[in-house]
Design a protein around this motif. Structure first.
Motif, mmCIF file in Angstrom:
data_model
loop_
_atom_site.group_PDB
_atom_site.id
_atom_site.type_symbol
_atom_site.label_atom_id
_atom_site.label_comp_id
_atom_site.label_asym_id
_atom_site.label_seq_id
_atom_site.Cartn_x
_atom_site.Cartn_y
_atom_site.Cartn_z
ATOM 1 N N ALA A 3 0.869 -1.478 -0.251
ATOM 2 C CA ALA A 3 -0.144 -0.091 -0.021
ATOM 3 C C ALA A 3 0.989 1.238 -0.084
ATOM 4 O O ALA A 3 0.529 2.281 -0.559
ATOM 5 N N ALA A 4 1.925 1.289 0.909
ATOM 6 C CA ALA A 4 2.868 2.431 0.949
ATOM 7 C C ALA A 4 3.438 2.758 -0.505
ATOM 8 O O ALA A 4 3.730 3.643 -0.898
ATOM 9 N N THR A 5 4.075 1.591 -1.074
ATOM 10 C CA THR A 5 4.936 1.711 -2.360
ATOM 11 C C THR A 5 3.810 2.232 -3.626
ATOM 12 O O THR A 5 4.037 2.722 -4.207
ATOM 13 N N ASN A 6 2.540 1.430 -3.502
ATOM 14 C CA ASN A 6 1.602 1.975 -4.450
ATOM 15 C C ASN A 6 1.318 3.511 -4.242
ATOM 16 O O ASN A 6 0.950 4.156 -5.277
ATOM 17 N N PHE A 7 1.105 3.895 -3.030
ATOM 18 C CA PHE A 7 0.749 5.296 -2.751
ATOM 19 C C PHE A 7 1.994 6.415 -3.196
ATOM 20 O O PHE A 7 1.802 7.360 -3.815
ATOM 21 N N VAL A 44 9.436 16.593 -17.812
ATOM 22 C CA VAL A 44 10.294 15.320 -18.295
ATOM 23 C C VAL A 44 11.193 15.001 -17.111
ATOM 24 O O VAL A 44 11.416 13.760 -16.711
ATOM 25 N N GLY A 45 11.559 15.992 -16.101
ATOM 26 C CA GLY A 45 12.256 15.415 -14.965
ATOM 27 C C GLY A 45 11.302 14.749 -14.038
ATOM 28 O O GLY A 45 12.006 13.748 -13.584
ATOM 29 N N LEU A 46 10.078 15.154 -13.854
ATOM 30 C CA LEU A 46 9.189 14.290 -13.001
ATOM 31 C C LEU A 46 9.039 12.858 -13.821
ATOM 32 O O LEU A 46 8.746 12.014 -12.942
ATOM 33 N N GLN A 47 8.929 12.907 -15.220
ATOM 34 C CA GLN A 47 8.777 11.405 -15.511
ATOM 35 C C GLN A 47 9.878 10.680 -15.178
ATOM 36 O O GLN A 47 9.863 9.459 -14.994
ATOM 37 N N PHE A 48 11.292 11.166 -15.304
ATOM 38 C CA PHE A 48 12.344 10.470 -14.908
ATOM 39 C C PHE A 48 12.330 10.048 -13.315
ATOM 40 O O PHE A 48 12.658 8.695 -12.989
ATOM 41 N N VAL A 49 12.004 10.797 -12.483
ATOM 42 C CA VAL A 49 11.621 10.632 -11.141
ATOM 43 C C VAL A 49 10.683 9.269 -11.100
ATOM 44 O O VAL A 49 10.805 8.523 -10.204
ATOM 45 N N ALA A 50 9.485 9.468 -11.688
ATOM 46 C CA ALA A 50 8.335 8.303 -11.454
ATOM 47 C C ALA A 50 8.837 7.110 -11.944
ATOM 48 O O ALA A 50 8.555 6.139 -11.412
ATOM 49 N N ILE A 51 9.653 7.148 -13.283
ATOM 50 C CA ILE A 51 10.108 5.628 -13.824
ATOM 51 C C ILE A 51 11.225 5.184 -12.921
ATOM 52 O O ILE A 51 11.280 3.880 -12.359
ATOM 53 N N ILE A 52 12.014 6.158 -12.123
ATOM 54 C CA ILE A 52 13.009 5.693 -10.848
ATOM 55 C C ILE A 52 12.238 4.828 -10.049
ATOM 56 O O ILE A 52 12.621 4.101 -9.487
ATOM 57 N N VAL A 53 11.124 5.775 -9.396
ATOM 58 C CA VAL A 53 10.553 5.246 -8.270
ATOM 59 C C VAL A 53 9.797 3.702 -8.726
ATOM 60 O O VAL A 53 9.848 2.932 -7.859
ATOM 61 N N ILE A 54 9.170 3.850 -9.684
ATOM 62 C CA ILE A 54 8.697 2.651 -10.145
ATOM 63 C C ILE A 54 9.608 1.530 -10.168
ATOM 64 O O ILE A 54 9.347 0.147 -9.889
ATOM 65 N N ILE A 55 10.672 1.560 -10.934
ATOM 66 C CA ILE A 55 11.814 0.566 -11.030
ATOM 67 C C ILE A 55 12.197 0.357 -9.614
ATOM 68 O O ILE A 55 12.505 -1.080 -9.287
ATOM 69 N N GLY A 56 12.522 1.017 -8.793
ATOM 70 C CA GLY A 56 12.849 0.785 -7.467
ATOM 71 C C GLY A 56 11.663 -0.238 -6.785
ATOM 72 O O GLY A 56 12.200 -0.901 -6.112
ATOM 73 N N ILE A 57 10.534 0.262 -6.932
ATOM 74 C CA ILE A 57 9.451 -0.487 -6.245
ATOM 75 C C ILE A 57 9.151 -2.002 -6.588
ATOM 76 O O ILE A 57 9.100 -2.948 -5.918
ATOM 77 N N LEU A 58 9.376 -2.102 -8.028
ATOM 78 C CA LEU A 58 9.465 -3.338 -8.730
ATOM 79 C C LEU A 58 10.864 -4.291 -8.314
ATOM 80 O O LEU A 58 10.666 -5.346 -8.072
ATOM 81 N N TRP A 59 11.918 -3.454 -7.953
ATOM 82 C CA TRP A 59 13.095 -4.115 -7.498
ATOM 83 C C TRP A 59 13.000 -4.536 -6.063
ATOM 84 O O TRP A 59 13.417 -5.817 -5.878
ATOM 85 N N LEU A 60 12.327 -3.867 -5.424
ATOM 86 C CA LEU A 60 12.230 -4.116 -3.834
ATOM 87 C C LEU A 60 10.955 -5.425 -3.693
ATOM 88 O O LEU A 60 11.235 -6.075 -2.926
ATOM 89 N N ARG A 61 10.097 -5.383 -4.786
ATOM 90 C CA ARG A 61 9.443 -6.577 -4.806
ATOM 91 C C ARG A 61 9.709 -8.035 -5.031
ATOM 92 O O ARG A 61 8.844 -8.880 -5.132
ATOM 93 N N ARG A 62 10.922 -7.788 -5.928
ATOM 94 C CA ARG A 62 11.024 -9.231 -6.556
ATOM 95 C C ARG A 62 11.300 -10.410 -5.515
ATOM 96 O O ARG A 62 11.136 -10.537 -4.593
#
Length: 62
Positions: A3-7, A44-62
């Motif tokens: 829930a926290a990572t989805n938020f 563009v900067g926020l898209q970069f941050v959002a992609i990094i956040v999503i990749i980090g979340i996916l990495w943590l959930r592996r």
């Protein structure tokens, strides 16, 4: 934890969406072109941050 990572991901994506809407509104109004450029850079900067956040979340959930 999910829930926290989805938020966090939702906040990142929402920030991109809000800046995108602000850019569209400025363009439709025929506003300042410098503001349009600034908003595009922020998007563009926020898209970069959002992609990094999503990749980090996916990495943590592996």
């Amino acid at each position: 934890m999910y829930a926290a990572t989805n938020f966090i991901a939702a906040i990142a994506i929402g920030a991109v969406f809000l800046v995108l809407l602000a850019g569209f509104a400025n363009m439709i109004r025929g506003g300042n072109p410098n503001l349009s450029q600034k908003l595009m850079r922020w998007r563009v900067g926020l898209q970069f941050v959002a992609i990094i956040v999503i990749i980090g979340i996916l990495w943590l959930r592996r």
